[in-house]
Write a protein that holds these residues in place. Structure first.
Motif, PDB file in Angstrom:
ATOM      1  N   ALA A 223      16.859 -14.255 -23.131  1.00 34.49           N
ATOM      2  CA  ALA A 223      16.932 -14.730 -21.744  1.00 34.49           C
ATOM      3  C   ALA A 223      18.284 -14.402 -21.123  1.00 34.49           C
ATOM      4  O   ALA A 223      18.366 -13.972 -19.956  1.00 34.49           O
ATOM      5  CB  ALA A 223      16.684 -16.237 -21.702  1.00 34.49           C
ATOM      6  N   PRO A 284      12.718 -16.789  -9.357  1.00 31.03           N
ATOM      7  CA  PRO A 284      13.104 -16.012 -10.531  1.00 31.03           C
ATOM      8  C   PRO A 284      13.877 -14.751 -10.133  1.00 31.03           C
ATOM      9  O   PRO A 284      13.450 -14.025  -9.216  1.00 31.03           O
ATOM     10  CB  PRO A 284      11.760 -15.650 -11.174  1.00 31.03           C
ATOM     11  N   VAL A 392       9.523 -11.570 -20.087  1.00 28.39           N
ATOM     12  CA  VAL A 392       9.402 -13.014 -19.874  1.00 28.39           C
ATOM     13  C   VAL A 392       7.972 -13.475 -20.162  1.00 28.39           C
ATOM     14  O   VAL A 392       7.741 -14.507 -20.810  1.00 28.39           O
ATOM     15  CB  VAL A 392       9.824 -13.387 -18.443  1.00 28.39           C
ATOM     16  N   ALA A 393       6.978 -12.712 -19.671  1.00 29.37           N
ATOM     17  CA  ALA A 393       5.574 -13.080 -19.882  1.00 29.37           C
ATOM     18  C   ALA A 393       5.211 -13.055 -21.362  1.00 29.37           C
ATOM     19  O   ALA A 393       4.536 -13.963 -21.864  1.00 29.37           O
ATOM     20  CB  ALA A 393       4.682 -12.137 -19.089  1.00 29.37           C
ATOM     21  N   ARG A 395       7.260 -13.423 -23.875  1.00 29.41           N
ATOM     22  CA  ARG A 395       7.953 -14.514 -24.565  1.00 29.41           C
ATOM     23  C   ARG A 395       7.231 -15.836 -24.340  1.00 29.41           C
ATOM     24  O   ARG A 395       7.115 -16.652 -25.257  1.00 29.41           O
ATOM     25  CB  ARG A 395       9.392 -14.584 -24.051  1.00 29.41           C
ATOM     26  N   ARG A 396       6.739 -16.058 -23.129  1.00 31.10           N
ATOM     27  CA  ARG A 396       6.004 -17.299 -22.859  1.00 31.10           C
ATOM     28  C   ARG A 396       4.721 -17.364 -23.679  1.00 31.10           C
ATOM     29  O   ARG A 396       4.338 -18.422 -24.179  1.00 31.10           O
ATOM     30  CB  ARG A 396       5.692 -17.388 -21.367  1.00 31.10           C
ATOM     31  N   ARG A 397       4.029 -16.236 -23.814  1.00 30.51           N
ATOM     32  CA  ARG A 397       2.809 -16.218 -24.620  1.00 30.51           C
ATOM     33  C   ARG A 397       3.117 -16.506 -26.086  1.00 30.51           C
ATOM     34  O   ARG A 397       2.372 -17.211 -26.765  1.00 30.51           O
ATOM     35  CB  ARG A 397       2.127 -14.856 -24.503  1.00 30.51           C
ATOM     36  N   LEU A 399       5.548 -18.307 -27.218  1.00 31.02           N
ATOM     37  CA  LEU A 399       5.932 -19.706 -27.391  1.00 31.02           C
ATOM     38  C   LEU A 399       4.792 -20.673 -27.113  1.00 31.02           C
ATOM     39  O   LEU A 399       4.884 -21.863 -27.440  1.00 31.02           O
ATOM     40  CB  LEU A 399       7.104 -20.034 -26.458  1.00 31.02           C
ATOM     41  N   ALA A 400       3.726 -20.163 -26.486  1.00 30.53           N
ATOM     42  CA  ALA A 400       2.593 -21.041 -26.131  1.00 30.53           C
ATOM     43  C   ALA A 400       1.799 -21.453 -27.361  1.00 30.53           C
ATOM     44  O   ALA A 400       1.735 -20.765 -28.357  1.00 30.53           O
ATOM     45  CB  ALA A 400       1.691 -20.316 -25.142  1.00 30.53           C
TER      46      ALA A 400
END
Length: 400
Positions: A223, A284, A392-393, A395-397, A399-400
């Motif tokens: 990040a 963002p 970013v997308a 990384r979010r997936r 961590l989901a």
């Protein structure tokens, strides 16, 4: 600006010390904004060198700033403001007051030192604002700071050219050094906070109890790197646009209008910064960078001062918001103990982007036209933003 609700700015300016810091920040950045143009005029007219040599000197100064900014920020974190500024006061006075009488090779080496040990005004102002205002008002405070930067960069180059061409470049360089020293003395006198009251109390307790201060480093995370990449991407677009504006107006024989077009662009950025500070939620950085890049690509289709000025407005409106958004996110990603160093890295990212954007646009223009310069840096900015959004997308997936 009639009808615009400026209450958030009034609240920020009502915080004790913010108004004084903002005014001092504007004044302290004016000589910084004038440095490149004064060096250019000095090398070309006084030393009798070409614009390539002048660009080399400015690049050397820029490299010095990029190398020194994190270190200067770390010094502020560890030593406190007044102690950390002493080397800068000595260097600024010595470098710029001797620069007029140096031969070209010595001038190159000297400006590197001047850049590396320069007054860390950008770092200090943003670090102090992050501590002086509540987190909920930080975006507005940083937007206010971006607006003040635009004011400095609208005034500084004009004053620099005026002094260097109507008096002498020697006087302009000495005035630069004196102004930098006075700005440093002003910062030391104002002494804005660079650490919170809680951290100051904890440091005092550690010294009293004989405990060593724990070493804290910047957490190098994806990040953090993404935000620095966004900051660099923004100035790639901005520096490349600067060069492309000149090339566009030169191609139509209207180079004399460059100042006006640049002023319109700067005013759009200033207005965008004001509006961004009023929005209720942060945006963002990568979306803002994508907009900046995408809106820059077609600017080269406009020809002539009026059309070019109008074409610059949409992209210009996003300039200050991108820088504001990256600074705001960065302060939230790092602990307070290393926030000054983090702001230094932010400054280095902006500097590196500038160093890449100008020659990249020049390379594209030489092999095509001014429109290719706009398109190249705009497309690169948009591609960097798209890559950042994809990371970013993903990384979010994960961590989901």
């Amino acid at each position: 600006m009639a009808g615009v609700p400026l209450t958030p700015y009034r609240r920020v300016l009502a915080v004790p010390g913010v108004r004084s810091l903002t005014l001092l920040g504007i004044a302290a950045r004016i000589p910084h904004a004038a440095t490149a143009v004064i060096l250019t005029v000095h090398v070309v007219t006084t030393l009798g060198r070409g614009y390539g040599a002048a660009g080399f000197v400015v690049a050397a100064w820029t490299v010095g700033m990029a190398l020194g900014a994190p270190w200067r920020g770390r010094a502020v974190d560890r030593l406190g403001l007044r102690t950390a500024l002493i080397p800068s006061l000595v260097a600024e006075g010595a470098v710029w007051c001797t620069a007029p009488w140096l031969p070209f090779p010595a001038l190159v080496a000297t400006v590197v030192v001047g850049g590396a040990l320069g007054l860390p005004t950008f770092t200090v102002v943003r670090l102090a604002l992050s501590l002086m205002v509540p987190q909920a008002q930080r975006r507005t405070a940083f937007a206010l700071d971006s607006v003040s930067v635009e004011v400095s960069f609208m005034v500084g180059p004009a004053l620099g050219v005026l002094l260097a061409t109507h008096a002498s470049t020697a006087l302009a360089l000495v005035a630069l050094g004196v102004s930098m020293v006075l700005a440093g003395v002003g910062l030391m006198a104002l002494n804005p906070p660079t650490r919170s009251a809680e951290r100051t109390a904890q440091d005092a307790a550690d010294r009293h109890d004989g405990r060593a201060r724990p070493k804290v480093g910047i957490p190098v995370t994806p990040a953090l790197l993404a935000v620095l990449a966004a900051a660099a991407g923004a100035t790639v677009v901005l520096a490349g646009t600067d060069v492309s504006i000149i090339a566009s107006l030169r191609s139509t024989g209207e180079l004399g209008w460059t100042g006006l077009v640049a002023a319109v662009w700067a005013f759009a950025s200033l207005l965008g910064g004001v509006v961004y500070g009023l929005v209720p939620r942060s945006l963002p950085p990568f979306w803002l960078l994508f907009g900046l890049g995408a809106l820059t690509v077609p600017v080269g289709l406009a020809h002539g001062p009026l059309a070019l000025s109008l074409a610059m407005l949409p992209a210009g409106f996003l300039c200050a918001p991108v820088i504001t958004a990256t600074a705001e996110v960065l302060t939230a990603l790092v602990p307070e103990a290393v926030r000054g160093e983090a702001m230094g890295w932010h400054g280095s990212a902006l500097t590196v982007g500038t160093a890449v954007g100008a020659p990249l646009a020049g390379f594209a223009i030489d092999r095509g036209a001014a429109s290719v310069g706009f398109a190249t840096v705009g497309a690169l900015g948009a591609l960097l933003a798209a890559a950042g959004l994809a990371v970013v997308a993903l990384r979010r997936r994960a961590l989901a």
